[in-house]
Design a protein around this motif. Structure first.
Motif, PDB file in Angstrom:
ATOM      1  N   ARG A 166       0.807  -1.221   0.000  1.00  0.00           N
ATOM      2  CA  ARG A 166       0.000   0.000   0.000  1.00  0.00           C
ATOM      3  C   ARG A 166       0.846   1.279   0.000  1.00  0.00           C
ATOM      4  O   ARG A 166       0.373   2.353   0.359  1.00  0.00           O
ATOM      5  CB  ARG A 166      -0.996   0.016   1.165  1.00  0.00           C
ATOM      6  N   ALA A 167       2.126   1.142  -0.405  1.00  0.00           N
ATOM      7  CA  ALA A 167       3.016   2.308  -0.451  1.00  0.00           C
ATOM      8  C   ALA A 167       3.971   2.214  -1.644  1.00  0.00           C
ATOM      9  O   ALA A 167       5.162   2.500  -1.523  1.00  0.00           O
ATOM     10  CB  ALA A 167       3.784   2.432   0.855  1.00  0.00           C
ATOM     11  N   ALA A 168       3.442   1.828  -2.776  1.00  0.00           N
ATOM     12  CA  ALA A 168       4.285   1.667  -3.968  1.00  0.00           C
ATOM     13  C   ALA A 168       4.948   2.980  -4.361  1.00  0.00           C
ATOM     14  O   ALA A 168       6.150   3.023  -4.640  1.00  0.00           O
ATOM     15  CB  ALA A 168       3.458   1.118  -5.127  1.00  0.00           C
ATOM     16  N   TYR A 169       4.171   4.061  -4.393  1.00  0.00           N
ATOM     17  CA  TYR A 169       4.720   5.350  -4.822  1.00  0.00           C
ATOM     18  C   TYR A 169       5.815   5.832  -3.869  1.00  0.00           C
ATOM     19  O   TYR A 169       6.864   6.307  -4.304  1.00  0.00           O
ATOM     20  CB  TYR A 169       3.620   6.415  -4.887  1.00  0.00           C
ATOM     21  N   THR A 170       5.559   5.718  -2.578  1.00  0.00           N
ATOM     22  CA  THR A 170       6.552   6.150  -1.581  1.00  0.00           C
ATOM     23  C   THR A 170       7.811   5.304  -1.686  1.00  0.00           C
ATOM     24  O   THR A 170       8.923   5.829  -1.658  1.00  0.00           O
ATOM     25  CB  THR A 170       5.957   6.078  -0.159  1.00  0.00           C
ATOM     26  N   THR A 171       7.643   4.002  -1.820  1.00  0.00           N
ATOM     27  CA  THR A 171       8.801   3.109  -1.939  1.00  0.00           C
ATOM     28  C   THR A 171       9.660   3.506  -3.129  1.00  0.00           C
ATOM     29  O   THR A 171      10.884   3.620  -3.018  1.00  0.00           O
ATOM     30  CB  THR A 171       8.350   1.642  -2.093  1.00  0.00           C
ATOM     31  N   LEU A 172       9.015   3.724  -4.262  1.00  0.00           N
ATOM     32  CA  LEU A 172       9.750   4.110  -5.461  1.00  0.00           C
ATOM     33  C   LEU A 172      10.479   5.434  -5.254  1.00  0.00           C
ATOM     34  O   LEU A 172      11.665   5.557  -5.560  1.00  0.00           O
ATOM     35  CB  LEU A 172       8.799   4.220  -6.656  1.00  0.00           C
ATOM     36  N   ARG A 173       9.792   6.434  -4.724  1.00  0.00           N
ATOM     37  CA  ARG A 173      10.385   7.768  -4.576  1.00  0.00           C
ATOM     38  C   ARG A 173      11.578   7.739  -3.624  1.00  0.00           C
ATOM     39  O   ARG A 173      12.619   8.316  -3.912  1.00  0.00           O
ATOM     40  CB  ARG A 173       9.312   8.751  -4.087  1.00  0.00           C
ATOM     41  N   VAL A 174      11.463   7.033  -2.520  1.00  0.00           N
ATOM     42  CA  VAL A 174      12.581   6.936  -1.574  1.00  0.00           C
ATOM     43  C   VAL A 174      13.753   6.212  -2.223  1.00  0.00           C
ATOM     44  O   VAL A 174      14.913   6.627  -2.095  1.00  0.00           O
ATOM     45  CB  VAL A 174      12.136   6.235  -0.264  1.00  0.00           C
ATOM     46  N   ASN A 175      13.474   5.139  -2.949  1.00  0.00           N
ATOM     47  CA  ASN A 175      14.540   4.394  -3.621  1.00  0.00           C
ATOM     48  C   ASN A 175      15.256   5.266  -4.659  1.00  0.00           C
ATOM     49  O   ASN A 175      16.477   5.226  -4.775  1.00  0.00           O
ATOM     50  CB  ASN A 175      13.995   3.131  -4.281  1.00  0.00           C
ATOM     51  N   LEU A 176      14.502   6.057  -5.403  1.00  0.00           N
ATOM     52  CA  LEU A 176      15.106   6.941  -6.398  1.00  0.00           C
ATOM     53  C   LEU A 176      16.062   7.937  -5.749  1.00  0.00           C
ATOM     54  O   LEU A 176      17.172   8.164  -6.241  1.00  0.00           O
ATOM     55  CB  LEU A 176      14.025   7.680  -7.188  1.00  0.00           C
ATOM     56  N   TYR A 177      15.652   8.530  -4.644  1.00  0.00           N
ATOM     57  CA  TYR A 177      16.528   9.479  -3.953  1.00  0.00           C
ATOM     58  C   TYR A 177      17.758   8.785  -3.371  1.00  0.00           C
ATOM     59  O   TYR A 177      18.860   9.343  -3.397  1.00  0.00           O
ATOM     60  CB  TYR A 177      15.775  10.257  -2.865  1.00  0.00           C
ATOM     61  N   ASN A 178      17.584   7.589  -2.867  1.00  0.00           N
ATOM     62  CA  ASN A 178      18.734   6.849  -2.347  1.00  0.00           C
ATOM     63  C   ASN A 178      19.737   6.569  -3.464  1.00  0.00           C
ATOM     64  O   ASN A 178      20.943   6.776  -3.303  1.00  0.00           O
ATOM     65  CB  ASN A 178      18.282   5.554  -1.681  1.00  0.00           C
ATOM     66  N   GLN A 179      19.251   6.112  -4.596  1.00  0.00           N
ATOM     67  CA  GLN A 179      20.143   5.804  -5.713  1.00  0.00           C
ATOM     68  C   GLN A 179      20.835   7.064  -6.243  1.00  0.00           C
ATOM     69  O   GLN A 179      22.026   7.045  -6.548  1.00  0.00           O
ATOM     70  CB  GLN A 179      19.381   5.093  -6.841  1.00  0.00           C
ATOM     71  N   GLU A 180      20.096   8.151  -6.330  1.00  0.00           N
ATOM     72  CA  GLU A 180      20.694   9.410  -6.777  1.00  0.00           C
ATOM     73  C   GLU A 180      21.813   9.845  -5.823  1.00  0.00           C
ATOM     74  O   GLU A 180      22.886  10.262  -6.250  1.00  0.00           O
ATOM     75  CB  GLU A 180      19.627  10.504  -6.859  1.00  0.00           C
ATOM     76  N   THR A 181      21.569   9.707  -4.528  1.00  0.00           N
ATOM     77  CA  THR A 181      22.563  10.096  -3.527  1.00  0.00           C
ATOM     78  C   THR A 181      23.789   9.194  -3.598  1.00  0.00           C
ATOM     79  O   THR A 181      24.927   9.676  -3.558  1.00  0.00           O
ATOM     80  CB  THR A 181      21.946  10.059  -2.113  1.00  0.00           C
ATOM     81  N   LEU A 182      23.575   7.893  -3.710  1.00  0.00           N
ATOM     82  CA  LEU A 182      24.707   6.960  -3.819  1.00  0.00           C
ATOM     83  C   LEU A 182      25.566   7.269  -5.040  1.00  0.00           C
ATOM     84  O   LEU A 182      26.803   7.295  -4.950  1.00  0.00           O
ATOM     85  CB  LEU A 182      24.198   5.515  -3.886  1.00  0.00           C
ATOM     86  N   GLN A 183      24.932   7.518  -6.177  1.00  0.00           N
ATOM     87  CA  GLN A 183      25.684   7.840  -7.389  1.00  0.00           C
ATOM     88  C   GLN A 183      26.506   9.113  -7.206  1.00  0.00           C
ATOM     89  O   GLN A 183      27.663   9.185  -7.616  1.00  0.00           O
ATOM     90  CB  GLN A 183      24.736   7.977  -8.583  1.00  0.00           C
ATOM     91  N   PHE A 184      25.911  10.114  -6.562  1.00  0.00           N
ATOM     92  CA  PHE A 184      26.623  11.366  -6.310  1.00  0.00           C
ATOM     93  C   PHE A 184      27.832  11.123  -5.397  1.00  0.00           C
ATOM     94  O   PHE A 184      28.931  11.609  -5.671  1.00  0.00           O
ATOM     95  CB  PHE A 184      25.675  12.384  -5.668  1.00  0.00           C
ATOM     96  N   LEU A 185      27.632  10.368  -4.328  1.00  0.00           N
ATOM     97  CA  LEU A 185      28.720  10.102  -3.379  1.00  0.00           C
ATOM     98  C   LEU A 185      29.873   9.361  -4.049  1.00  0.00           C
ATOM     99  O   LEU A 185      31.042   9.714  -3.862  1.00  0.00           O
ATOM    100  CB  LEU A 185      28.207   9.309  -2.177  1.00  0.00           C
ATOM    101  N   PHE A 186      29.556   8.341  -4.822  1.00  0.00           N
ATOM    102  CA  PHE A 186      30.611   7.564  -5.474  1.00  0.00           C
ATOM    103  C   PHE A 186      31.354   8.399  -6.516  1.00  0.00           C
ATOM    104  O   PHE A 186      32.557   8.263  -6.672  1.00  0.00           O
ATOM    105  CB  PHE A 186      30.044   6.286  -6.088  1.00  0.00           C
ATOM    106  N   LYS A 187      30.642   9.283  -7.183  1.00  0.00           N
ATOM    107  CA  LYS A 187      31.290  10.126  -8.199  1.00  0.00           C
ATOM    108  C   LYS A 187      32.133  11.223  -7.556  1.00  0.00           C
ATOM    109  O   LYS A 187      33.293  11.418  -7.911  1.00  0.00           O
ATOM    110  CB  LYS A 187      30.229  10.742  -9.117  1.00  0.00           C
ATOM    111  N   LYS A 188      31.562  11.948  -6.609  1.00  0.00           N
ATOM    112  CA  LYS A 188      32.259  13.090  -6.003  1.00  0.00           C
ATOM    113  C   LYS A 188      33.418  12.662  -5.100  1.00  0.00           C
ATOM    114  O   LYS A 188      34.480  13.277  -5.107  1.00  0.00           O
ATOM    115  CB  LYS A 188      31.288  13.972  -5.218  1.00  0.00           C
ATOM    116  N   TYR A 189      33.202  11.638  -4.297  1.00  0.00           N
ATOM    117  CA  TYR A 189      34.205  11.257  -3.297  1.00  0.00           C
ATOM    118  C   TYR A 189      35.056  10.061  -3.729  1.00  0.00           C
ATOM    119  O   TYR A 189      35.895   9.590  -2.973  1.00  0.00           O
ATOM    120  CB  TYR A 189      33.525  10.985  -1.956  1.00  0.00           C
ATOM    121  N   LYS A 190      34.797   9.539  -4.918  1.00  0.00           N
ATOM    122  CA  LYS A 190      35.596   8.437  -5.488  1.00  0.00           C
ATOM    123  C   LYS A 190      35.609   7.190  -4.611  1.00  0.00           C
ATOM    124  O   LYS A 190      36.619   6.512  -4.490  1.00  0.00           O
ATOM    125  CB  LYS A 190      37.043   8.888  -5.763  1.00  0.00           C
TER     126      LYS A 190
END
Length: 193
Positions: A166-190
């Motif tokens: 009963r929280a498909a939209y929330t699950t997706l949105r949180v996952n998207l932000y997590n993935q965006e943050t992880l990609q940024f961290l790995f790129k910026k901080y190597k």
């Protein structure tokens, strides 16, 4: 006995102080940070792109420090589910260790499901597990409404094992932000992947 009374007065004062509405949002947030980073002392703001929300408001990442060194990263997110259908805001905080690895998700306001039903503790545990797995099925989603039946609004079977019920939209949105943050961290901080 005098020491005990002073201690009790200190805790009473702290409780009253924390419960007043004039207590600043920043201090409340820092208390939230201490739940994950016990030695948290300060942070430095780092600019990050918000490629998810249509309003592009989540453009700050916090680099967290103890007295001497970086202890991790924090991303505050206030967004919508993306469904544009009367859903409550999705407000949460993502935490990462000093190596850029996901640690935890907390929400001071609380996340909600369909019909504004509040997440239970088990839902947060399950959501953190989903974030760690990053289900590949989410990559197929162009818009959150692609996850539900157009008529009944029930979550499609292909997504059910990968979301909070009963929280498909929330699950997706949180996952998207997590993935965006992880990609940024790995790129910026190597950080190694």
């Amino acid at each position: 006995m005098m020491g005990y009374n002073k201690l009790m007065l200190k805790y009473l004062f702290l409780f009253l102080f924390l419960s007043t509405s004039s207590f600043s949002k920043e201090v409340k947030q820092e208390l939230l940070y201490l739940k994950v980073f016990k030695n948290f002392k300060s942070f430095k703001e780092v600019k990050i792109k918000d490629g998810i929300s249509e309003f592009k408001t989540n453009k700050t990442l916090l680099e967290a420090f103890d007295d001497k060194k970086r202890i991790g990263f924090i991303r505050e997110v206030t967004t919508s589910t993306g469904c544009n259908d009367g859903c409550l805001p999705v407000i949460f905080t993502l935490f990462y260790n000093h190596k850029g690895e996901f640690l935890r998700l907390l929400s001071r306001e609380g996340l909600t499901k369909k019909d504004h039903e509040e997440f239970e503790d088990i839902d947060y545990i399950q959501l953190e597990s989903i974030l760690r797995k990053n289900p590949s099925v989410f990559k197929k989603v162009i818009h959150p409404t692609n996850m539900v039946d157009a008529i009944t609004r029930a979550t499609l079977k292909v997504f059910q094992p990968h979301i909070i019920a009963r929280a498909a939209y929330t699950t997706l949105r949180v996952n998207l932000y997590n993935q965006e943050t992880l990609q940024f961290l790995f790129k910026k901080y190597k950080f190694p992947k």
